[in-house]
Motif scaffolding. Structure first.
Motif, mmCIF file in Angstrom:
data_model
loop_
_atom_site.group_PDB
_atom_site.id
_atom_site.type_symbol
_atom_site.label_atom_id
_atom_site.label_comp_id
_atom_site.label_asym_id
_atom_site.label_seq_id
_atom_site.Cartn_x
_atom_site.Cartn_y
_atom_site.Cartn_z
ATOM 1 N N THR A 56 0.829 -1.206 0.000
ATOM 2 C CA THR A 56 0.000 0.000 0.000
ATOM 3 C C THR A 56 0.859 1.250 0.000
ATOM 4 O OG1 THR A 56 -1.779 -1.074 1.205
ATOM 5 C CG2 THR A 56 -1.680 1.317 1.339
ATOM 6 N N HIS A 61 -1.996 2.900 -2.880
ATOM 7 C CA HIS A 61 -3.397 2.575 -2.599
ATOM 8 C C HIS A 61 -3.482 1.164 -2.062
ATOM 9 C CE1 HIS A 61 -2.738 1.470 -6.897
ATOM 10 N NE2 HIS A 61 -3.114 0.323 -6.384
ATOM 11 N N ARG A 63 -5.884 -2.454 -0.849
ATOM 12 C CA ARG A 63 -6.918 -3.363 -1.350
ATOM 13 C C ARG A 63 -8.008 -3.500 -0.289
ATOM 14 N NH1 ARG A 63 -7.042 -4.835 -6.632
ATOM 15 N NH2 ARG A 63 -7.599 -6.996 -6.207
ATOM 16 N N TYR A 93 -10.701 -7.673 -2.351
ATOM 17 C CA TYR A 93 -10.690 -6.554 -1.421
ATOM 18 C C TYR A 93 -11.147 -6.993 -0.039
ATOM 19 C CZ TYR A 93 -9.851 -2.919 -4.907
ATOM 20 O OH TYR A 93 -9.282 -2.122 -5.849
ATOM 21 N N ARG A 120 -9.244 2.147 -0.228
ATOM 22 C CA ARG A 120 -9.355 2.505 -1.631
ATOM 23 C C ARG A 120 -10.622 3.320 -1.858
ATOM 24 N NH1 ARG A 120 -7.188 0.036 -6.340
ATOM 25 N NH2 ARG A 120 -7.016 1.807 -7.735
ATOM 26 N N CYS A 309 -12.558 2.886 -8.593
ATOM 27 C CA CYS A 309 -11.178 2.716 -8.132
ATOM 28 C C CYS A 309 -10.285 2.152 -9.232
ATOM 29 C CB CYS A 309 -11.136 1.762 -6.943
ATOM 30 S SG CYS A 309 -11.945 2.420 -5.480
#
Lengths: 333, 333
Positions: A56, A61, A63, A93, A120, A309
């Motif tokens: 990240t 970004h 998940r 996710y 996200r 996203c």
DNA sequence: AGATTCCATTAAAACGTTTTGGTAGATTCC
DNA sequence: GGAATCTACCAAAACGTTTTAATGGAATCT
């Protein structure tokens, strides 16, 4: 003890560079078949699990998505959550759940946590109409999709159900059944859902040639079965012909209160709730209700969020509004 | 657009080093009052929000815990989740929710997500008795607390409720009420809860001088209201005097099925459920049940987990077993 | 055969924190 | 007044990934 194996160790053991391992993980098509399977083999052997935070941090970004609901104790929201979770999990996710419990400060705290986690995107059923907090999230580059709430602006996804229509359906149905004196039992008027369902009900009265002002409104502080039972006590002194409750929890509580007091449902008072939670049909005098596509609500909202996203360029903001559906059962026959 | 402000910018603007800002955030007592308030001021001005992933990466641990439940649609688990969430949120932890929906592979996938997120610890109601997956987590240094499941080993925290006792209570109560022909409606026997409640019930029969083999057992594939209604159909051909259901969802479905078929409850068949979910008391023939301290279950489990995380040295593993409580209502009077 | 393109891989520089070891300056001690 | 002890801060090195630009070698073209 806590032997954490990193991408480097995998690389060393497989005789490749860390970058290649990363490619195996993220764009397998970029790496030659032989190398790839060798790396995958080593990953399994060593039980390597990618460090999400490192990923990240570097990638910018995560998940994960945040889900903020108003009342996790209400089956309506657990159904929504199930829809969210199913799809999110399919797409890899994780869902961070926040329960605002109707409190604005709790909601705010949850959003802060989401921001810290650099989720996200955020799915939220806002507890009131103030768009300010959501602006702040968007300013941080976090996608926001409203759930069970219409969009407050065009560059914004939202998935909701037409509550005015739902209110009209419910009240019209009661009026058709011959009811003349109608009561509406709702939660706090700060909640948009309660306000709109009321507007819908008033519209039904008007359409029937009645004065909308005749709708007797009880505004309870919570939307729970307990509050519904309190509402029953308030109504007993002067029973209406029919009652429309702003959700099924209220209606189930009300139903119980009425029956305990010896009131026959639907003979003396007919009753309808809202949401059509599972327990509505399971209650003994089965409860009429206004069904919302709950699971779909969560699923579609997640779909929109993930699209926003994953394809920020092609993504077109959408405001989806489902139509509710009248479900007639014993309580209003 | 996505203007993310980092600790560096805060530092620059406040005229201090990044390390000092970090100290303001994490050990405020280490920094002089004047500097601290200046930094805090800048943090507010710039709307700085700590990057959780960077923090996790460097510090080696996160401020999140994973919660894996069997059925998020069951109010029992949402109550547990509420307990978890309340405490976790108080302590500044975020909760990642995973719903295994009874599926082993979904559970496994959830645990993988937890591992990737480097959660500080995991709360889990395992969907079966296999301790293997949990070993793997622990091997990674992730604390695990079992919820609604006794510990499989001593170096392990667990919070559960005595299901054997609960089963005995329920069955004994029905027997005291004069029942002679007793049925037990349960979910899959792979679920420990179903097995133990049955053992408890059989024990009650034995204690009453009856043959435990006389307990008529219906093993449904799910523990839902729908399954309960199916069970009602199965029972109608040859009604028992009393039915003990392994949870309230089953019991509510069964209740509805019986009433619809014209069977009077409790006059013809008395009935008791398990969990004492809110809807148990709200159903018209209010449902007797065996109450579990659900919210407490979640709260205490979280307490143990956070203690294990925050004070690994002084932490003593505990296996807590609550006692259930009989709640008699109309359905078994 | 030499020039060109392509492919698979690598080395190294980030990402935003926390933490360690160190250093000035103020305070206390003899 | 000099040594010792604190106090408040800082500089720089991590943490484990992803990503960019570079590289060497094979394949293709002229």
């Amino acid at each position: 003890m806590s032997e954490t194996v990193s991408i480097k160790e995998v690389a060393a053991r497989a005789g490749v560079s860390p970058g290649t391992v990363s490619n195996v993980l993220n764009r397998p098509e970029k790496v030659a078949g032989a190398t790839r399977s060798r790396v995958e083999q080593v990953i399994r052997e060593l039980g390597f699990v990618r460090h999400g935070s490192a990923s990240t941090l570097r990638a910018g970004h995560s998940r994960t998505i945040g889900l903020s609901v108003i009342d996790i104790g209400n089956p309506f929201f657990t159904d929504v959550a199930a829809g969210v979770e199913d799809l999110a999990s399919d797409r890899g996710y994780a869902v961070i759940l926040g329960n605002s419990a109707g409190s604005r400060s709790k909601e705010e705290r949850n959003l802060l946590v989401f921001a810290e986690q650099r989720v996200r995107g955020v799915l939220i059923t806002p507890s009131d109409d103030d768009p300010h907090r959501l602006e702040r999230l968007r300013a941080r580059g976090i996608a926001v999709v409203l759930v069970d709430h219409p969009a407050d602006r065009a560059d914004q996804c939202a998935v909701s159900v037409n509550d005015v229509t739902g209110g009209t359906m419910a009240a019209a149905h009661l009026l058709e059944g011959g009811a003349e004196r109608l009561a509406y039992v709702a939660g706090p008027a700060t909640m948009r859902q309660c306000r709109e369902r009321r507007i819908g009900a008033e519209r039904a009265l008007a359409a029937a040639g009645l004065d909308p002002g005749r709708l007797r409104v009880l505004e309870m502080t919570a939307m729970t079965a307990k509050a519904g039972q309190q509402a029953a006590e308030l109504l007993l002194a002067d029973l209406p012909d029919a009652v429309f409750c702003a959700n099924d929890l209220l209606a189930l509580g009300l139903l119980r209160g009425l029956l305990q007091a010896g009131v026959r449902v639907p003979e003396q008072v007919s009753l309808i709730g809202y949401d059509d939670i599972d327990f509505a049909s399971a209650s003994t005098v089965s409860l009429s209700s206004v069904r919302q596509p709950t699971y779909q609500l969560g699923r579609v909202a997640t779909e929109l969020l993930l699209d926003e996203c994953d394809n920020p360029d092609t993504h077109a903001h959408q405001q989806i509004m489902f139509q509710p559906e009248l479900v007639v059962r014993e309580s209003s026959r």
